[in-house]
Design a protein around this motif. Structure first.
Motif, PDB file in Angstrom:
ATOM      1  N   VAL A 794       7.352  -7.022 -11.099  1.00  0.00           N
ATOM      2  CA  VAL A 794       7.552  -7.717  -9.819  1.00  0.00           C
ATOM      3  C   VAL A 794       6.240  -8.181  -9.187  1.00  0.00           C
ATOM      4  N   GLY A 795       5.125  -7.610  -9.612  1.00  0.00           N
ATOM      5  CA  GLY A 795       3.834  -8.049  -9.108  1.00  0.00           C
ATOM      6  C   GLY A 795       3.571  -7.661  -7.666  1.00  0.00           C
ATOM      7  N   ASP A 796       2.439  -8.169  -7.151  1.00  0.00           N
ATOM      8  CA  ASP A 796       1.995  -7.813  -5.798  1.00  0.00           C
ATOM      9  C   ASP A 796       2.998  -8.231  -4.729  1.00  0.00           C
ATOM     10  N   GLU A 797       3.573  -9.410  -4.879  1.00  0.00           N
ATOM     11  CA  GLU A 797       4.485  -9.914  -3.872  1.00  0.00           C
ATOM     12  C   GLU A 797       5.724  -9.039  -3.774  1.00  0.00           C
ATOM     13  N   GLY A 798       6.231  -8.615  -4.917  1.00  0.00           N
ATOM     14  CA  GLY A 798       7.438  -7.800  -4.939  1.00  0.00           C
ATOM     15  C   GLY A 798       7.262  -6.442  -4.294  1.00  0.00           C
ATOM     16  N   MET A 799       6.006  -5.933  -4.230  1.00  0.00           N
ATOM     17  CA  MET A 799       5.767  -4.597  -3.708  1.00  0.00           C
ATOM     18  C   MET A 799       5.598  -4.547  -2.197  1.00  0.00           C
ATOM     19  N   LYS A 800       5.474  -5.692  -1.552  1.00  0.00           N
ATOM     20  CA  LYS A 800       5.148  -5.691  -0.128  1.00  0.00           C
ATOM     21  C   LYS A 800       6.132  -4.904   0.718  1.00  0.00           C
ATOM     22  N   SER A 801       7.417  -5.072   0.446  1.00  0.00           N
ATOM     23  CA  SER A 801       8.419  -4.359   1.247  1.00  0.00           C
ATOM     24  C   SER A 801       8.314  -2.845   1.056  1.00  0.00           C
ATOM     25  N   LEU A 802       7.948  -2.406  -0.166  1.00  0.00           N
ATOM     26  CA  LEU A 802       7.792  -0.971  -0.402  1.00  0.00           C
ATOM     27  C   LEU A 802       6.590  -0.409   0.340  1.00  0.00           C
ATOM     28  N   GLU A 819       4.452   2.450 -12.084  1.00  0.00           N
ATOM     29  CA  GLU A 819       3.648   2.183 -13.276  1.00  0.00           C
ATOM     30  C   GLU A 819       4.039   0.841 -13.895  1.00  0.00           C
ATOM     31  N   MET A 820       3.037   0.108 -14.347  1.00  0.00           N
ATOM     32  CA  MET A 820       3.232  -1.139 -15.085  1.00  0.00           C
ATOM     33  C   MET A 820       4.171  -2.105 -14.346  1.00  0.00           C
ATOM     34  N   THR A 821       3.806  -2.390 -13.098  1.00  0.00           N
ATOM     35  CA  THR A 821       4.568  -3.383 -12.333  1.00  0.00           C
ATOM     36  C   THR A 821       3.710  -4.615 -12.024  1.00  0.00           C
ATOM     37  N   GLN A 822       2.605  -4.761 -12.761  1.00  0.00           N
ATOM     38  CA  GLN A 822       1.720  -5.934 -12.681  1.00  0.00           C
ATOM     39  C   GLN A 822       0.994  -6.040 -11.340  1.00  0.00           C
ATOM     40  N   LEU A 823       0.588  -4.909 -10.784  1.00  0.00           N
ATOM     41  CA  LEU A 823      -0.167  -4.923  -9.543  1.00  0.00           C
ATOM     42  C   LEU A 823      -1.625  -5.287  -9.794  1.00  0.00           C
ATOM     43  N   THR A 824      -2.241  -6.002  -8.839  1.00  0.00           N
ATOM     44  CA  THR A 824      -3.646  -6.390  -8.924  1.00  0.00           C
ATOM     45  C   THR A 824      -4.360  -5.980  -7.635  1.00  0.00           C
ATOM     46  N   ASP A 825      -5.618  -6.379  -7.533  1.00  0.00           N
ATOM     47  CA  ASP A 825      -6.393  -6.060  -6.325  1.00  0.00           C
ATOM     48  C   ASP A 825      -5.854  -6.754  -5.081  1.00  0.00           C
ATOM     49  N   VAL A 826      -5.011  -7.749  -5.277  1.00  0.00           N
ATOM     50  CA  VAL A 826      -4.441  -8.466  -4.131  1.00  0.00           C
ATOM     51  C   VAL A 826      -3.657  -7.514  -3.231  1.00  0.00           C
ATOM     52  N   CYS A 827      -3.038  -6.500  -3.841  1.00  0.00           N
ATOM     53  CA  CYS A 827      -2.205  -5.578  -3.059  1.00  0.00           C
ATOM     54  C   CYS A 827      -2.998  -4.463  -2.418  1.00  0.00           C
ATOM     55  N   ALA A 828      -4.308  -4.394  -2.670  1.00  0.00           N
ATOM     56  CA  ALA A 828      -5.097  -3.225  -2.256  1.00  0.00           C
ATOM     57  C   ALA A 828      -5.053  -2.992  -0.759  1.00  0.00           C
ATOM     58  N   GLY A 829      -5.142  -4.068   0.022  1.00  0.00           N
ATOM     59  CA  GLY A 829      -5.137  -3.906   1.471  1.00  0.00           C
ATOM     60  C   GLY A 829      -3.849  -3.288   1.971  1.00  0.00           C
ATOM     61  N   ASP A 830      -2.713  -3.866   1.529  1.00  0.00           N
ATOM     62  CA  ASP A 830      -1.416  -3.321   1.945  1.00  0.00           C
ATOM     63  C   ASP A 830      -1.232  -1.896   1.449  1.00  0.00           C
ATOM     64  N   LEU A 831      -1.667  -1.655   0.214  1.00  0.00           N
ATOM     65  CA  LEU A 831      -1.533  -0.324  -0.371  1.00  0.00           C
ATOM     66  C   LEU A 831      -2.294   0.709   0.458  1.00  0.00           C
ATOM     67  N   CYS A 832      -3.532   0.423   0.769  1.00  0.00           N
ATOM     68  CA  CYS A 832      -4.349   1.375   1.532  1.00  0.00           C
ATOM     69  C   CYS A 832      -3.772   1.597   2.933  1.00  0.00           C
ATOM     70  N   ALA A 833      -3.302   0.538   3.529  1.00  0.00           N
ATOM     71  CA  ALA A 833      -2.739   0.664   4.879  1.00  0.00           C
ATOM     72  C   ALA A 833      -1.498   1.546   4.871  1.00  0.00           C
ATOM     73  N   SER A 834      -0.643   1.345   3.872  1.00  0.00           N
ATOM     74  CA  SER A 834       0.587   2.153   3.810  1.00  0.00           C
ATOM     75  C   SER A 834       0.277   3.621   3.523  1.00  0.00           C
ATOM     76  N   LEU A 835      -0.709   3.876   2.661  1.00  0.00           N
ATOM     77  CA  LEU A 835      -1.066   5.259   2.356  1.00  0.00           C
ATOM     78  C   LEU A 835      -1.683   5.942   3.565  1.00  0.00           C
ATOM     79  N   ARG A 836      -2.426   5.179   4.328  1.00  0.00           N
ATOM     80  CA  ARG A 836      -3.056   5.734   5.526  1.00  0.00           C
ATOM     81  C   ARG A 836      -2.006   6.113   6.573  1.00  0.00           C
ATOM     82  N   ALA A 837      -0.954   5.328   6.606  1.00  0.00           N
ATOM     83  CA  ALA A 837       0.077   5.560   7.628  1.00  0.00           C
ATOM     84  C   ALA A 837       1.139   6.564   7.197  1.00  0.00           C
ATOM     85  N   SER A 838       1.314   6.744   5.890  1.00  0.00           N
ATOM     86  CA  SER A 838       2.403   7.584   5.377  1.00  0.00           C
ATOM     87  C   SER A 838       2.250   9.034   5.801  1.00  0.00           C
TER      88      SER A 838
END
Length: 895
Positions: A794-802, A819-838
């Protein structure tokens, strides 16, 4: 030499039997005590076909084979077999093609003299008339020479070392004469039967080699039956031998069996118990020899110390011998004037008066016992245990065992009564050495070193010492696969002393014999868990395991990858019906539907406690599962977990399974059907069961079962049911697609849906599904705590809602695998923000994606700062070695 004269000569041998050199061969024969040892051919197994050496020789000899070498270790019965062969020939029982048979003990032939063949024959104890001599020379094919103790003949017999002779009247050295005979230059066509220990001298012999294996268990029983006139006493003595001594490699030696019988007889006649260890046997044998010398305590002690010095010298000497010129320096000269002692313990090669005389011990067992005893008598041999063991390292086999055994006062008492008390300082020194070195050893992971310690502890027969060595820091749960019989006995002793074991790990026990398994029955019975995975087990071994289960406390048994087979499982089931076993793992063990009836009977026994059964990777098929379903319907069946991965089950048996789950008797909570062709039809049957009020299933795994999106409607209906108790559902590796997954999401929205763990790995999901899961996790109604959406592209775009969902305070998710969902550095900002808030996420799997060095600094910082995250998997992303040090700073990250 005629047969009658040869028999008279043999039977006139008036030598003295001794405990260590064995019973006189001819006495064994004429007293009808002879038991043929096992003999195996070098080119074919002939053990099952022949009962005596004579039969073997009759079968093997041919025009091409004229030489037979009888090879065996010391005490294996070579000399007795030869003399029995001679007696049988003389009585007309076999090998009657030979008109003359000549027997020579090569160690008795003088190497300094010259002989012609005629002289050699004339010196064969009786005069040989001219007519017979002429017959021997004219018809050599009718002549046999029997040569004993070839290994003790010190001169080379290879043809390259001699100028071979063909003249029977020419005087030549004895070595040239023997070489000329054996290589066919002299008396060509004659036959030779040669006995030897395994030695390099065999290289020059051409012919057939027979290996003398000694006594098997039935042969030992027969031998004891001949030794003891009373059958009841013979049986008691034999059983004691089998229980306590047969596991040593020398236990098959006829000489050793005779020594054991002699010691047993002496103990029984004195009203004492029979010895339990090799130390006790040899100490009692030595005590009998010392007592026979009728010496006072001081003199007896001097004699034993002198023998100890000789033993120390022979242990280190590569030939295990002592030359005449060394005898005086060792204080042994006076010993040579004691014929009984010399005959009992020592072998003398050469004339006692000659400077060429060589001394050695009949038995390595007694040689090393004398070394151990002399160490404990005083400090003449070595000042402490470290010096003794370092000096003899690599030269001894039994010294450690004896030292450990002699620590036990009861085992050394027979010698102390003759020699006086052992030195307390030496005893304490070795005890400290043993405790310290053993404790260090068992805290490590080296199997062979562990087993060495167990053997020493077994020899000591000291429960307190075992508990002092095996402290809580000992790692005795490591794998002990590949045990020999002596190791089985020693390990069993240690476990019994400890009173139990958490896990008896016998992984990869490919040579575990019936006797070894029998010896381990008490240890298995005292173990909470037994691991025999990847082992090879006979039906007899399985029967012993079943007995251990019936009699013991074992709750878990692992027989995976054993190729157990249906027949052996039937044997095992006899123990499953009445035991405390809770978990049985027989994964990939060659089972078919034929075993399922026996399993079903075991499961429905009123005394069975089995609640976890792993049958994965066996060819049970639908009929096998149907039989297991019948067990599930039985009120006595306590099965709660059943693993049937890749068992060739299809939709055909799912109706029977569904019926069993709904019958009201089944206690099954966990079911794994991964890798079977269940299909949508099979899933529909299971969905119906999940809605039934009597179905107790909590965890269902249907990974890789050929499902499609069409089954999801029924599954969703089951999840919405008020009676569904399912907490975990794995539908990975199926072609569910977005339509199927969306139906499941709708079901999970229902308040009260119990599902907490869902795996949809590689189910061909799209961004729409990921968006729906994001909404689901923030809805406040979902109970999901673990979610796997791995291997869906699903890539970076598909992960935004998660990412948004994870940050939401309503989200309960603790584990997420993408695992193996084609994530790149593009998602890093959203990823870090969600982990910080979780506030709930503990574990995150981001492996096999395309994150790079650019993301790592921020990600590491977030993970370090999070008080909730415990583990983040970043393996197999596009990181360079430049950032490894940064990731190393965070112990929560795996990369």
């Amino acid at each position: 030499m005629d047969k009658e004269a040869l028999l008279d000569d043999l039977m006139s041998n008036k030598g003295t039997s001794s405990l260590l050199s064995g019973q006189l061969a001819i006495k064994v024969v004429i007293d009808n005590q002879y038991i043929p040892p096992l003999i195996t051919g070098a080119e074919e197994d002939i053990r099952a076909s022949f009962t005596s050496l004579g039969h073997v020789v009759d079968s093997v000899l041919s025009d091409q084979i004229k030489t037979i070498a009888l090879v065996g270790s010391a005490g294996s019965g070579k000399t007795t077999a030869l003399e029995k062969f001679i007696v049988d020939w003389a009585k007309g029982d076999h090998c009657q093609k030979f008109s003359h048979v000549f027997l020579y003990d090569l160690k008795d032939l003088s190497c300094d003299s010259q002989y012609s063949l005629k002289t050699l024959i004339q010196q064969n104890r009786h005069p040989f008339d001219p007519e017979s001599m002429a017959l021997v020379l004219q018809r050599p094919e009718n002549v046999m020479f029997v040569f004993d103790t070839l290994d003790l003949y010190k001169h080379p017999l290879d043809r390259s070392e001699h100028t071979l002779c063909s003249d029977p009247s020419m005087p030549i050295t004895i070595s040239t004469l023997l070489a000329s005979l054996l290589h066919g230059s002299l008396l060509k066509g004659a036959t030779f039967l040669v006995a030897t220990r395994p030695t390099d001298s065999l290289k020059f012999l051409e012919g057939f080699k027979l290996e003398l294996l000694g006594f098997s268990k039935p042969q030992r029983e027969a031998y004891f039956g001949k030794f003891f006139p009373d059958p009841h006493v013979a049986n008691i003595a034999w059983q004691n031998m089998e229980r306590t001594l047969s596991f040593y490699d020398f236990g098959s030696s006829p000489r050793f069996c005779w020594t054991v019988c002699s010691v047993y007889k002496n103990q029984l006649d004195a009203g004492e118990r029979m010895p339990e260890t090799i130390t006790e046997i040899c100490v009692n044998a030595m005590a009998q020899i010392v007592a026979s010398l009728a010496l006072d305590e001081v003199r007896a002690r001097e004699v034993v110390l002198a023998l100890g010095r000789l033993a120390a010298h022979c242990c280190i000497n590569p030939q295990s011998t002592c030359c005449k010129h060394r005898i005086a320096t060792l204080g042994l000269k006076q010993l040579l004037n004691a014929p009984l002692l010399v005959h009992s313990l020592l072998r003398v090669d050469g004339n006692m008066e000659s400077d060429q005389c060589i001394l050695s011990f009949h038995s390595q067992l007694m040689q090393e016992l004398l070394l151990a005893v002399s160490f404990f008598l005083d400090k003449t041999i070595a000042k402490d245990a470290t010096e003794l063991l370092n000096t003899h390292e690599g030269h001894v086999r039994y010294l450690h065992l004896y030292l450990a055994g002699l620590l036990n006062p009861s085992q050394r008492r027979p010698l102390e009564s003759l020699l006086g008390a052992f030195n307390d300082e030496q005893l304490m020194d070795f005890k400290c050495w043993l405790e310290t070195s053993s404790q260090k050893t068992v805290e490590g992971y080296h199997k062979e070193k562990h087993l060495t310690v167990f053997r020493l502890l077994h020899q000591s027969q000291n429960n307190v010492l075992v508990k002092e060595v095996i402290t809580p820091s000992a790692r005795i749960g490591i794998s002990y696969g590949g045990l020999g019989l002596v190791d089985c006995v020693a390990l069993n002793y240690v476990v019994k002393c400890l009173g139990g074991m958490e896990c008896l790990n016998l992984y990869l026990a490919n040579n575990l014999t019936e006797e070894g398994t029998d010896a381990l029955i008490p240890a298995m019975g005292l173990s909470q868990k037994i691991t025999l995975s990847n082992s090879s087990l006979s039906a007899a071994s399985v029967a012993h395991i079943a007995k251990a289960l019936r009699e013991g406390i074992t709750k878990e048994l692992d027989l995976s990858h054993t190729q157990l087979g249906d027949a052996n499982l039937k044997v095992l089931c006899s123990g499953l019906r009445a035991c405390k076993l809770h978990t049985l793992n027989i994964l990939a063990s060659g089972l078919t539907e034929a075993c399922c009836g026996d399993l079903s009977l075991a499961l429905t026994s009123s005394t069975s406690q089995l609640s976890v059964l792993d049958l994965m990777f066996n060819k049970l098929g639908d009929q096998g599962l149907v039989q297991l379903c019948q067990a599930l319907e039985n009120p006595f069946c306590k099965l709660q977990e059943l693993k049937l991965r890749s068992c060739q089950v299809t939709a055909q048996s799912m109706e029977a399974l569904s019926t069993a789950l709904c019958c009201g008797q089944s206690q099954l909570r966990i079911l794994d059907l991964t890798g079977n062709t269940i299909g949508d039809v099979g899933a529909e049957h299971l969905s119906q069961a999940l809605q039934h009020p009597h179905c107790n299933l909590q965890r269902l795994t249907l990974s890789a079962t050929e499902l499609t999106g069409r089954c999801c409607q029924r599954l969703a209906q089951a999840l919405r049911s008020d009676h569904c108790s399912l907490v975990e559902l794995d539908l990975s590796v199926n072609e569910l697609g977005p339509e199927g997954a969306l139906q499941l999401c709708k079901a999970l929205r229902k308040p009260g849906c119990p599902l907490e763990k869902l795996s949809l790995t590689r189910c061909e999901l799209t961004q729409v599904v990921f968006t729906e899961f994001g909404l689901l996790l923030t809805s406040g109604g979902s109970q999901l705590k673990s979610l796997s959406l791995a291997l869906n592209d699903v890539g970076d775009e598909g992960m935004k809602s998660l990412w948004k969902a994870i940050a939401d305070p309503c989200c309960l998710l603790e584990e997420l695998s993408i695992e193996m969902t084609q994530l790149t550095d593009v998602c890093a900002g959203d990823l870090c923000a969600s982990l910080r808030a979780s506030r709930s996420l503990k574990s995150l799997d981001l492996s096999n994606n395309k994150l790079s060095d650019a993301s790592i600094t921020a990600l590491v910082q977030v993970v370090q700062d999070s008080p909730f995250l415990q583990e983040v998997n970043l393996k197999y992303n596009d990181f360079s070695e430049d950032v490894f040090e940064i990731m190393d700073e965070c112990g929560k990250i795996n990369y």
